[in-house]
Motif scaffolding. Structure first.
Motif, short mmCIF file in Angstrom:
data_model
loop_
_atom_site.label_atom_id
_atom_site.label_comp_id
_atom_site.label_asym_id
_atom_site.label_seq_id
_atom_site.Cartn_x
_atom_site.Cartn_y
_atom_site.Cartn_z
N ALA A 168 21.84 26.42 49.11
CA ALA A 168 20.91 27.11 48.10
C ALA A 168 19.65 26.94 48.89
N LEU A 169 19.20 28.09 48.91
CA LEU A 169 17.64 28.39 49.39
C LEU A 169 16.81 28.73 48.08
N THR A 170 16.10 27.61 47.59
CA THR A 170 15.18 27.80 46.29
C THR A 170 13.82 27.00 46.70
N GLU A 171 12.94 27.47 45.93
CA GLU A 171 11.52 26.97 45.98
C GLU A 171 11.47 25.43 45.17
N ASP A 172 12.45 25.43 44.33
CA ASP A 172 12.30 24.06 43.67
C ASP A 172 13.31 22.76 44.24
N ARG A 173 13.98 23.06 44.97
CA ARG A 173 14.71 21.89 45.66
C ARG A 173 14.66 22.01 47.12
N LYS A 174 14.25 20.76 47.68
CA LYS A 174 14.08 20.55 49.06
C LYS A 174 15.15 19.68 49.69
N PRO A 175 15.45 20.00 51.01
CA PRO A 175 16.19 19.05 51.69
C PRO A 175 15.45 17.52 51.90
N SER A 176 16.70 16.39 51.68
CA SER A 176 16.10 15.31 51.70
C SER A 176 17.12 14.16 52.09
N LEU A 177 16.78 13.09 52.88
CA LEU A 177 17.86 12.02 52.88
C LEU A 177 18.07 11.15 51.81
N ASP A 178 17.34 11.35 50.70
CA ASP A 178 17.35 10.52 49.80
C ASP A 178 17.93 11.19 48.56
N GLY A 179 18.38 10.74 47.62
CA GLY A 179 19.18 11.17 46.43
C GLY A 179 20.47 11.34 46.56
N SER A 180 21.18 12.33 45.75
CA SER A 180 22.47 12.48 45.69
C SER A 180 23.12 12.73 47.15
N THR A 181 24.29 12.46 47.39
CA THR A 181 25.09 12.80 48.60
C THR A 181 26.31 13.61 48.61
N VAL A 182 26.37 14.46 49.06
CA VAL A 182 27.81 15.32 49.23
C VAL A 182 28.72 14.89 50.34
N TYR A 183 29.90 14.62 49.98
CA TYR A 183 30.85 14.24 50.90
C TYR A 183 31.65 15.30 51.31
N LEU A 184 31.84 15.70 52.41
CA LEU A 184 32.62 16.68 53.21
C LEU A 184 33.94 16.21 53.19
N ASN A 185 34.99 16.86 53.02
CA ASN A 185 36.50 16.63 53.31
C ASN A 185 36.75 16.63 54.80
N SER A 186 37.04 15.56 55.34
CA SER A 186 37.20 15.97 57.10
C SER A 186 38.43 16.20 57.55
N ARG A 187 39.35 16.66 56.58
CA ARG A 187 40.62 17.21 56.76
C ARG A 187 41.22 16.67 58.04
N GLY A 188 41.13 15.05 57.79
CA GLY A 188 42.01 14.40 58.98
C GLY A 188 41.37 13.96 60.32
N ASP A 189 40.12 14.65 60.24
CA ASP A 189 39.50 14.40 61.59
C ASP A 189 37.86 14.12 61.35
N PRO A 190 37.61 12.92 60.85
CA PRO A 190 36.21 12.85 60.56
C PRO A 190 35.39 12.43 61.81
N LYS A 191 35.91 11.80 62.87
CA LYS A 191 35.05 11.71 64.06
C LYS A 191 34.89 13.01 64.53
N GLY A 192 35.90 14.14 64.55
CA GLY A 192 35.56 15.49 65.13
C GLY A 192 34.36 15.87 64.38
N MET A 193 34.72 15.83 63.15
CA MET A 193 33.59 16.82 61.97
C MET A 193 32.19 16.01 62.37
N LEU A 194 31.99 14.89 62.63
CA LEU A 194 30.68 13.96 62.78
C LEU A 194 30.12 14.62 64.12
N GLY A 195 31.38 14.56 65.21
CA GLY A 195 30.78 15.13 66.38
C GLY A 195 30.29 16.58 66.64
N ARG A 196 31.00 17.49 65.69
CA ARG A 196 30.58 18.96 65.65
C ARG A 196 29.29 19.17 65.11
N ALA A 197 28.76 18.08 64.04
CA ALA A 197 27.48 17.86 63.24
C ALA A 197 26.53 17.70 64.14
#
Length: 124
Positions: free
Chosen positions: A55-84
């Motif tokens: 979401a690209l909005t003026e009232d919300r900014k990216p942050s390392l603080d606050g709520s965290t979204v967790y993505l389903n790694s579909r069985g490959d968490p190390k691969g997903m982290l590596g791709r990131a």
């Protein structure tokens, strides 16, 4: 049982950069939603589950603080982290076993500056 969480926004400051980043991490196309003037892009997911968008909005900014979204790694968490990391993100915590109730999680900083979790459910 219905999901408690039905929708999550990941704030972004550059939609094209964020779409390219998440396309690499999720190995999927990230389309801009029609009628949103390029300000919302939907991440892939199953019908009936929680939905996540960029979401690209003026009232919300990216942050390392606050709520965290967790993505389903579909069985490959190390691969997903590596791709990131390969897509320009930063590893904040390696994939770590959190025990039989949680499974394994890790965290990365995305292209926009958000902390995002990677999840692998516990083995049953």
């Amino acid at each position: 049982m219905e999901n408690t969480i039905v929708w999550a926004d990941i704030p972004v400051t550059d939609m094209n950069r964020a779409r390219a980043f998440y396309a690499a991490v999720l190995q999927a196309e990230i389309p801009v939603m029609e009628g949103t003037d390029g300000k919302v892009a939907l991440l892939p997911g199953e019908m009936g589950g929680a939905s996540v968008d960029l979401a690209l909005t003026e009232d919300r900014k990216p942050s390392l603080d606050g709520s965290t979204v967790y993505l389903n790694s579909r069985g490959d968490p190390k691969g997903m982290l590596g791709r990131a990391v390969a897509a320009g993100g930063q590893e904040l915590m390696p994939i770590t076993d959190m025990g039989p109730m949680i499974g394994s999680i890790g965290f990365f900083k995305d292209s926009e500056g958000n902390r995002v979790g990677v999840h692998l459910p516990p083995a049953m």
